[in-house]
Design a protein around this motif. Structure first.
Motif, PDB file in Angstrom:
ATOM      1  N   CYS B 208      31.350  36.790  40.154  1.00  0.00           N
ATOM      2  CA  CYS B 208      32.290  38.029  40.816  1.00  0.00           C
ATOM      3  C   CYS B 208      31.245  39.319  40.891  1.00  0.00           C
ATOM      4  N   GLU B 209      31.730  40.218  42.104  1.00  0.00           N
ATOM      5  CA  GLU B 209      30.577  40.690  43.055  1.00  0.00           C
ATOM      6  C   GLU B 209      30.424  42.101  42.582  1.00  0.00           C
ATOM      7  N   ARG B 210      31.430  42.519  41.406  1.00  0.00           N
ATOM      8  CA  ARG B 210      32.303  43.861  41.276  1.00  0.00           C
ATOM      9  C   ARG B 210      31.280  44.434  40.296  1.00  0.00           C
ATOM     10  N   ARG B 211      31.255  45.631  40.537  1.00  0.00           N
ATOM     11  CA  ARG B 211      29.887  46.513  39.152  1.00  0.00           C
ATOM     12  C   ARG B 211      31.344  46.088  37.807  1.00  0.00           C
ATOM     13  N   ARG B 212      30.060  46.462  36.787  1.00  0.00           N
ATOM     14  CA  ARG B 212      30.823  46.001  35.646  1.00  0.00           C
ATOM     15  C   ARG B 212      29.930  47.244  34.538  1.00  0.00           C
ATOM     16  N   ASN B 213      30.590  47.807  34.059  1.00  0.00           N
ATOM     17  CA  ASN B 213      30.156  49.317  32.679  1.00  0.00           C
ATOM     18  C   ASN B 213      30.911  48.972  31.680  1.00  0.00           C
ATOM     19  N   VAL B 214      30.933  49.404  30.715  1.00  0.00           N
ATOM     20  CA  VAL B 214      31.339  49.396  29.554  1.00  0.00           C
ATOM     21  C   VAL B 214      33.488  49.237  29.374  1.00  0.00           C
ATOM     22  N   LYS B 215      33.794  48.707  29.043  1.00  0.00           N
ATOM     23  CA  LYS B 215      35.231  47.776  29.023  1.00  0.00           C
ATOM     24  C   LYS B 215      36.100  48.879  28.414  1.00  0.00           C
ATOM     25  N   ALA B 216      37.337  50.044  28.581  1.00  0.00           N
ATOM     26  CA  ALA B 216      37.611  50.567  27.894  1.00  0.00           C
ATOM     27  C   ALA B 216      39.133  50.981  28.511  1.00  0.00           C
ATOM     28  N   ILE B 217      39.843  50.121  28.117  1.00  0.00           N
ATOM     29  CA  ILE B 217      41.262  50.033  28.696  1.00  0.00           C
ATOM     30  C   ILE B 217      42.448  51.101  28.346  1.00  0.00           C
ATOM     31  N   ALA B 218      42.475  52.455  29.175  1.00  0.00           N
ATOM     32  CA  ALA B 218      43.833  53.200  28.449  1.00  0.00           C
ATOM     33  C   ALA B 218      44.897  52.843  29.369  1.00  0.00           C
ATOM     34  N   SER B 219      45.007  51.930  30.125  1.00  0.00           N
ATOM     35  CA  SER B 219      45.873  51.674  30.493  1.00  0.00           C
ATOM     36  C   SER B 219      46.695  50.443  30.937  1.00  0.00           C
ATOM     37  N   PHE B 220      47.125  49.454  30.981  1.00  0.00           N
ATOM     38  CA  PHE B 220      47.327  48.245  31.522  1.00  0.00           C
ATOM     39  C   PHE B 220      47.909  48.354  33.346  1.00  0.00           C
ATOM     40  N   VAL B 221      48.318  48.301  34.324  1.00  0.00           N
ATOM     41  CA  VAL B 221      49.389  48.334  35.594  1.00  0.00           C
ATOM     42  C   VAL B 221      49.281  47.428  36.562  1.00  0.00           C
ATOM     43  N   ARG B 222      49.947  46.674  36.787  1.00  0.00           N
ATOM     44  CA  ARG B 222      50.488  45.748  37.669  1.00  0.00           C
ATOM     45  C   ARG B 222      49.932  46.150  39.230  1.00  0.00           C
ATOM     46  N   ILE B 223      49.230  45.411  40.071  1.00  0.00           N
ATOM     47  CA  ILE B 223      47.547  45.424  40.638  1.00  0.00           C
ATOM     48  C   ILE B 223      49.407  46.440  41.819  1.00  0.00           C
ATOM     49  N   GLN B 224      49.890  45.285  42.067  1.00  0.00           N
ATOM     50  CA  GLN B 224      51.171  45.843  43.069  1.00  0.00           C
ATOM     51  C   GLN B 224      51.434  47.894  42.885  1.00  0.00           C
ATOM     52  N   ASP B 225      51.786  48.081  41.816  1.00  0.00           N
ATOM     53  CA  ASP B 225      51.477  49.375  41.823  1.00  0.00           C
ATOM     54  C   ASP B 225      50.630  50.328  41.052  1.00  0.00           C
ATOM     55  N   ARG B 226      48.693  49.432  41.686  1.00  0.00           N
ATOM     56  CA  ARG B 226      48.257  50.870  42.404  1.00  0.00           C
ATOM     57  C   ARG B 226      47.087  50.093  42.697  1.00  0.00           C
ATOM     58  N   ALA B 227      47.704  49.608  44.037  1.00  0.00           N
ATOM     59  CA  ALA B 227      46.756  48.614  45.132  1.00  0.00           C
ATOM     60  C   ALA B 227      45.532  50.207  45.895  1.00  0.00           C
ATOM     61  N   SER B 228      46.690  50.851  46.948  1.00  0.00           N
ATOM     62  CA  SER B 228      45.835  51.664  46.887  1.00  0.00           C
ATOM     63  C   SER B 228      44.606  52.468  46.254  1.00  0.00           C
ATOM     64  N   GLU B 229      44.848  52.416  45.633  1.00  0.00           N
ATOM     65  CA  GLU B 229      44.042  53.994  44.688  1.00  0.00           C
ATOM     66  C   GLU B 229      42.767  52.419  43.232  1.00  0.00           C
ATOM     67  N   LEU B 230      42.956  51.901  44.327  1.00  0.00           N
ATOM     68  CA  LEU B 230      41.730  50.792  43.654  1.00  0.00           C
ATOM     69  C   LEU B 230      40.292  51.376  43.919  1.00  0.00           C
ATOM     70  N   ASP B 231      39.648  50.852  43.034  1.00  0.00           N
ATOM     71  CA  ASP B 231      37.469  50.780  43.557  1.00  0.00           C
ATOM     72  C   ASP B 231      37.489  49.285  43.910  1.00  0.00           C
ATOM     73  N   PRO B 232      37.112  49.278  45.117  1.00  0.00           N
ATOM     74  CA  PRO B 232      37.238  48.493  45.559  1.00  0.00           C
ATOM     75  C   PRO B 232      35.713  47.619  44.964  1.00  0.00           C
ATOM     76  N   SER B 233      35.244  47.618  44.631  1.00  0.00           N
ATOM     77  CA  SER B 233      33.379  47.780  44.217  1.00  0.00           C
ATOM     78  C   SER B 233      33.612  47.634  42.479  1.00  0.00           C
ATOM     79  N   LEU B 234      34.740  47.887  41.487  1.00  0.00           N
ATOM     80  CA  LEU B 234      34.522  48.280  40.638  1.00  0.00           C
ATOM     81  C   LEU B 234      35.403  47.137  40.127  1.00  0.00           C
ATOM     82  N   CYS B 235      34.930  46.607  38.942  1.00  0.00           N
ATOM     83  CA  CYS B 235      35.743  45.873  37.720  1.00  0.00           C
ATOM     84  C   CYS B 235      36.920  45.649  38.058  1.00  0.00           C
ATOM     85  N   LEU B 236      38.110  44.758  37.838  1.00  0.00           N
ATOM     86  CA  LEU B 236      39.023  44.868  38.369  1.00  0.00           C
ATOM     87  C   LEU B 236      39.642  45.292  36.683  1.00  0.00           C
ATOM     88  N   LEU B 237      38.531  44.696  35.924  1.00  0.00           N
ATOM     89  CA  LEU B 237      39.789  45.042  34.559  1.00  0.00           C
ATOM     90  C   LEU B 237      40.016  46.640  33.889  1.00  0.00           C
TER      91      LEU B 237
END
Lengths: 161, 332
Positions: B208-237
């Motif tokens: 995967c070519e998306r950019r990765r940093n340190v992962k620290a997840i404060a909430s999980f969300v279904r992709i259809q609920d946040r599709a428009s706000e997603l950073d297109p180049s950052l790791c989805l997780l």
């Protein structure tokens, strides 16, 4: 339903630095706890891969006890918090698969808490006894029994595609 | 008449997408025709089971078997093709690990039939249910008996190679066909039995070519609920989208994450992973940014269906293999 003659098989994962020492202390002090539990020592509760728990169930365990150092006292700084998070997620997944989430329990025990750990083991064994046998994989026989005993196809007729 | 080696392809409990993927190799399909005699391929040509029954044992060189073993017919053909084939490939996610049809293992077969024949989406006023045998003037007719659980191909017969994917990527299929042809010409050797073929040996994250940093997840969300706000180049997780990349075998060139969707895990467990769901539970839980049980529970509420999330493709091939109700029936 609980069954009079049912003796639960419980797998207990212990941390080398705290809970294993607690179990050891219980032994040294002759504190009794039920022999239903089989302890497996890990270096840290953070080593507990959920795979171990699934493997235990699929090989015939009725319950799994995960033990570790108290929060803030992990010898690897904060790996017991990882165990805590995995435990929460694992229980939710098991529930989705139709297992009672109560078959997995997380207990913190320091090296000095031999009596507490013995007590926790005894009460967990009773909780599992009340839940009844799980019989996944036919207690001890391994998962291959999932696929055994199938009738083979009899005089098979052509089925239109 | 022809001295060409024989080729077969069969579908058991599957959707037919694997055959489309094979046809998607475009002109390479001509190489298949040039190098093989297709003797059995129910989707593509007419053939009868009795023709296969009459073939000599091991007379088919290569069989691609897709689909899981859901009923008597699937099992019978799996065993038949095992006898008749030199190389049997578990082709596609269904044959390798159960895939979406394997999700039915969360329920027992009675519930499955009930859902198919008697729910709001079905118009069945006379309550007609299928029977495995039925008398008609011409004689008794049968339909195959459904099993309590769906099994993977290797839970039923010995399998030589595994080619995962839902479906396997066409470039991977083409590469495997090339390899087999080279083996036929004496220019290459087959990999050891039991190998995964047409795959990478790492994880989807690795491709995967998306950019990765340190992962620290404060909430999980279904992709259809946040599709428009997603950073297109950052790791989805990292953005709280439950992406199955960390546990999934590479080989697809990270198609879904590159297109903006999360990996759903169709290439199955990565090399060395015993239980796909367990590996994902580890991966997801480890990066939750909280040490408090209440907060952890709140964050996990965002994972709406953990069993479906972790075992969408892998339930039949997992350590537990089925939900408890299906499992209880299997034992009886």
């Amino acid at each position: 339903m609980s069954d009079e003659s049912f003796e639960p098989t419980v797998i207990g994962f212990t941390c080398n630095w705290c809970s294993y020492r607690a179990a050891d202390l219980a032994g040294t002090a002759r504190v009794k706890y039920p022999p239903n539990i089989r302890l497996i020592r890990l270096m840290c509760s953070g080593r507990l891969d959920p795979t171990f728990v699934l493997k235990a169930f699929s090989s015939g365990a009725d319950g799994v006890l995960i033990t570790g150092c108290h929060p803030g006292e992990c010898h690897y700084l904060e790996q017991n918090y990882k165990a805590l998070r995995r435990f929460h997620l694992l229980r939710r997944t098991l529930q989705g698969l139709g297992l009672e989430p109560e078959r997995v329990k997380l207990v913190w025990a320091s090296a000095a808490e031999g009596v507490k750990l013995a007590h926790e083991i005894a009460s967990f064994v009773e909780e599992i006894r009340a839940l009844g046998p799980l019989h996944w994989g036919g207690n001890g026989s391994n998962q291959s029994s999932v696929i055994s005993g199938q009738s083979t196809a009899h005089a098979f007729k052509e089925v239109p595609a | 008449m022809s001295a060409k080696p024989k080729f077969a392809m069969y579908w058991a409990a599957s959707c037919g997408g694997c055959e489309i993927a094979v046809l998607n190799i475009h002109e390479k399909i001509l190489d298949v025709d040039a190098n093989f005699e297709v003797v059995f391929w129910p989707v593509a040509m007419d053939a009868k089971y009795k023709d296969v029954e009459q073939m000599e044992d091991k007379s088919i060189l290569l069989t691609l078997f897709n689909g899981g073993i859901r009923n008597e017919e699937n099992e019978y053909i799996a065993k038949l093709l095992r006898e008749k084939s030199q190389i049997l490939v578990a082709f596609g996610s269904c044959a390798c690990e159960g895939c979406v049809p394997g999700l039915a293992n969360l329920r027992d077969s009675r519930q499955i039939v009930q859902t198919a024949f008697n729910t709001v989406s079905t118009d069945n006023p006379k309550q007609v249910y299928p029977m495995t045998s039925y008398d008609v003037p011409e004689g008794e007719i049968h339909i195959p008996k459904i099993y309590p659980t769906l099994r993977t191909l290797d839970q039923v017969v010995d399998v030589d190679y595994y080619m995962p994917g839902c479906p396997p990527e066409s470039h991977q299929i083409a590469a495997v066909i090339d390899l087999v042809i080279q083996v036929l010409q004496g220019k290459a050797q087959l990999p050891p039995k039991g190998s995964f073929i047409g795959v990478g040996n790492s994880t989807v994250c690795d491709e995967c070519e998306r950019r990765r940093n340190v992962k620290a997840i404060a909430s999980f969300v279904r992709i259809q609920d946040r599709a428009s706000e997603l950073d297109p180049s950052l790791c989805l997780l990292e953005q709280g989208i439950p992406c199955n990349g960390p546990a999934t075998r590479s080989g697809c060139r990270a198609r879904c994450p590159s297109a903006g969707a999360q990996c759903i895990g169709c290439y199955g467990p990565a090399e060395g992973v015993t239980d796909y769901g367990a590996r994902l539970m580890s991966a997801f839980a480890s990066v939750i940014d909280s040490n408090s049980p209440e907060e952890i529970d709140r964050i996990l509420d965002g994972l709406v269906d953990p069993a479906g999330q972790f075992y969408r493709f892998n339930l039949a091939g997992s350590l537990l293999r089925a939900g408890r109700s299906a499992w209880a029936k299997e034992k009886v």
